[in-house]
Design an enzyme around this catalytic site. Sequence first.
Site, mmCIF file in Angstrom:
data_model
loop_
_atom_site.group_PDB
_atom_site.id
_atom_site.type_symbol
_atom_site.label_atom_id
_atom_site.label_comp_id
_atom_site.label_asym_id
_atom_site.label_seq_id
_atom_site.Cartn_x
_atom_site.Cartn_y
_atom_site.Cartn_z
ATOM 1 N N LYS A 137 13.272 -4.192 36.102
ATOM 2 C CA LYS A 137 13.129 -5.732 36.588
ATOM 3 C C LYS A 137 13.041 -5.573 38.161
ATOM 4 C CE LYS A 137 11.951 -7.448 33.879
ATOM 5 N NZ LYS A 137 11.791 -6.869 32.519
ATOM 6 N N ASN A 156 -13.590 -5.525 29.164
ATOM 7 C CA ASN A 156 -12.090 -5.209 29.474
ATOM 8 C C ASN A 156 -11.905 -3.669 28.595
ATOM 9 O OD1 ASN A 156 -9.394 -5.091 29.531
ATOM 10 N ND2 ASN A 156 -9.267 -6.855 28.131
ATOM 11 N N GLY A 157 -11.224 -2.646 29.235
ATOM 12 C CA GLY A 157 -11.271 -1.331 28.440
ATOM 13 C C GLY A 157 -11.772 -0.408 29.500
ATOM 14 N N LYS A 185 -0.086 -7.965 32.751
ATOM 15 C CA LYS A 185 0.906 -8.167 32.010
ATOM 16 C C LYS A 185 0.586 -7.404 30.618
ATOM 17 C CE LYS A 185 3.983 -11.088 29.790
ATOM 18 N NZ LYS A 185 5.392 -10.810 30.294
ATOM 19 N N GLU A 192 10.059 -3.638 39.559
ATOM 20 C CA GLU A 192 8.722 -4.020 39.422
ATOM 21 C C GLU A 192 8.416 -5.421 40.250
ATOM 22 O OE1 GLU A 192 7.188 -5.207 35.194
ATOM 23 O OE2 GLU A 192 9.296 -5.793 34.925
ATOM 24 N N CYS A 222 -7.160 -7.078 32.482
ATOM 25 C CA CYS A 222 -8.336 -7.602 32.739
ATOM 26 C C CYS A 222 -8.454 -9.097 31.713
ATOM 27 C CB CYS A 222 -9.451 -6.820 32.490
ATOM 28 S SG CYS A 222 -9.902 -5.447 33.459
ATOM 29 N N TRP A 264 -8.142 -5.996 36.634
ATOM 30 C CA TRP A 264 -7.074 -5.064 37.099
ATOM 31 C C TRP A 264 -7.847 -3.643 37.008
ATOM 32 C CZ3 TRP A 264 -4.889 -0.543 35.285
ATOM 33 C CH2 TRP A 264 -3.846 0.045 35.634
ATOM 34 N N HIS A 271 26.755 14.933 37.637
ATOM 35 C CA HIS A 271 25.822 15.961 37.377
ATOM 36 C C HIS A 271 24.840 16.116 38.274
ATOM 37 C CE1 HIS A 271 28.308 17.277 34.104
ATOM 38 N NE2 HIS A 271 28.223 15.943 33.638
ATOM 39 N N ARG A 293 -3.413 -11.275 33.425
ATOM 40 C CA ARG A 293 -3.806 -9.924 32.815
ATOM 41 C C ARG A 293 -4.371 -9.069 34.119
ATOM 42 N NH1 ARG A 293 -4.568 -10.625 27.263
ATOM 43 N NH2 ARG A 293 -5.419 -8.648 27.392
ATOM 44 N N GLU A 333 16.773 -1.784 32.017
ATOM 45 C CA GLU A 333 16.284 -2.724 31.970
ATOM 46 C C GLU A 333 16.256 -3.469 33.254
ATOM 47 O OE1 GLU A 333 13.744 -3.858 30.719
ATOM 48 O OE2 GLU A 333 13.608 -5.961 30.792
#
Length: 612
Positions: A488, A102-103, A607, A491, A2, A76, A507, A27, A484
């Site tokens: 990438k 926000n939170g 983000k 996402e 947010c 968000w 295995h 955000r 990584e």
Amino acid sequence: MCGIIGFAGREQAAPILLDGLERMEYRGYDSAGIAVRSATKGLQVKKTKGRLQVLRDLTHDGAELEGTLGIGHTRWATHGEPNDINAHPHVSENGRIALVHNGIIENYLEIKEQLQRHGVTFTSDTDSEVVAQLLEFHYNECHNMLEAVGRVLRRIQGSYAFGIICSDYPNALIAARKDSPLILGFGENGNFIASDVTAIIKHTRDVVYMDDGEIAVVTAENIDVFDSEMNPLEKKHSQVDWDVSAAEKGGYAHFMFKEIMEQPEAIRKTVSPRVREGRVVLDDLRLPAEYVRDISRIFIIACGSSYHVGMVSKYNWERLLRRPVEVCLASEFRYSDPLVDEKSLVVVISQSGETLDTMAAMREAKRLGARTLAIVNVVGSSIAREADDVLYTWAGPEIAVATTKAYSTQLVLMDLVGLYLADLLGTVEKSEYDAILWELQTLPEKLEQVLTHVEDIQYFASRYFNHNSIFFIGRNLDYAMGLEGSLKLKEISYIHSEAYASGELKHGTISLIEPGTLVVALGTYAALFDKSMSNVVEVKARGAEVLAVTTERFREKMEKTADSTVVVPDTHPILQPSLGVVPLQLFAYYVALQRGCDIDKPRNLAKSVTVE
Ligand code: M6R
């Protein structure tokens, strides 16, 4: 998570708020809204589901709302699905108070039920609306907005950054924070609140970072800050040292691509100032030498890509320092009753410096007596300010949700710190120290070489973008790098992908390999190249299509087996992931492009993750 902006000034607020929200859209981007107050029209609120452009269209780029005082939010979703009603700002029942948040308010249900018993009607499913209604409730009792805010803050539990305006206060907005970032900006034509410098950098570089428990009253002329007891505070001002162009696309189609291309320069900025006369110099690190000698165990704590940096660093630091290094997911560490004590060094890695899981883990480590060192990109962020020591990566603002240059600069900074500590402990040979340091300084040029071959990767992406499931395999540092590469890809392209240590395939996972399965084989770690090759041969034998990443030294061998090969320059073995990861970033980028994905704002993500 947010974005919040607020403005009290001498210009129309709405266009400023919309511009700030656009810069902060990374955000959170499922809905957005603004509230503006004017003497003639009172409180006007516009909010809508969808991207910021929808809000722009709805308000005719802000022209619909009149007034020089306002707040804005890009969301968000946590509580309540993304829709028009759950979007912020939330307005109290009598329409006098508007709030952005926000939170997460943890005890919101209890408060909501209490207010409902007093006859308050709620319109949204959010925890944030509860705060707007509670504010009105207390304001009706005390008729003083600041006092009402104080009462609300004493009543709620959880994390928050708030921006609040009230129609009875034509000139002021109120801000408060706890565990969620909020900064104050001092501009020529007015003053600001924002959850992120990016939102206001166009207007001012003169900022104050609010601390937990603080409340600010922002007017066009002034900003007053108070502690939780309403005692006035003198806050230290900081100057932001980058300008607006750093947070703009500058002709590139996507921030992610721009940030990939910025990596050589970003690494230069991280490394050069820290190397003097053939030595690593970390002026900002105040770790006493006696403490370092006494360290029994090192913990590296982080989330997502920052955690993957930790995975690479575990291999490198254990090799350099001969000390046990444990890498922990921040969200797990906190609740695992960790064996941390005064002899532990806890390194937390975070691009944003605001990731709640990482912050909470760091606090737990401190509580257990460990010394904490933060590797952070965003200057003045919460983790940076709370850690015992902080080293900045100096990558500049990173806007794309998928991290690239922040990851790369974290990697090299961890290598520098590893070298520095190894030197202090006497666990690294001089020749090895010199070789690593030399190669660290030549990384930017080698990276530039890698980046001259973007078309090759674009071509491979066009061959493979239709796969539904992709495996990344490698050993040791190649395995850490594969984690990584896989993150990438998933996402931003939404392709299912997993990274495996090559030796582990047999295995279980090898049962998933069938004719045509795409395997990205990483063969850059020289010491285990032959063993990795055996695993490549094994997946080939089961029909896999292999896209390999290797170094010049192993080009010939790899090309004989793999279907497609990307080659990067050789460097010191511990630095090889810094070069090898770049084709993986580009591969993810081009695959996502081919699939028509929203690269900079992938679905469901944001983000900076400031919720648990
Ligand atoms: O800001 P941080 O480094 O603490 O963020 C950690 C993760 O949320 C982050 O790396 C995330 O995994 C990225 N989207 C990866 O590209």
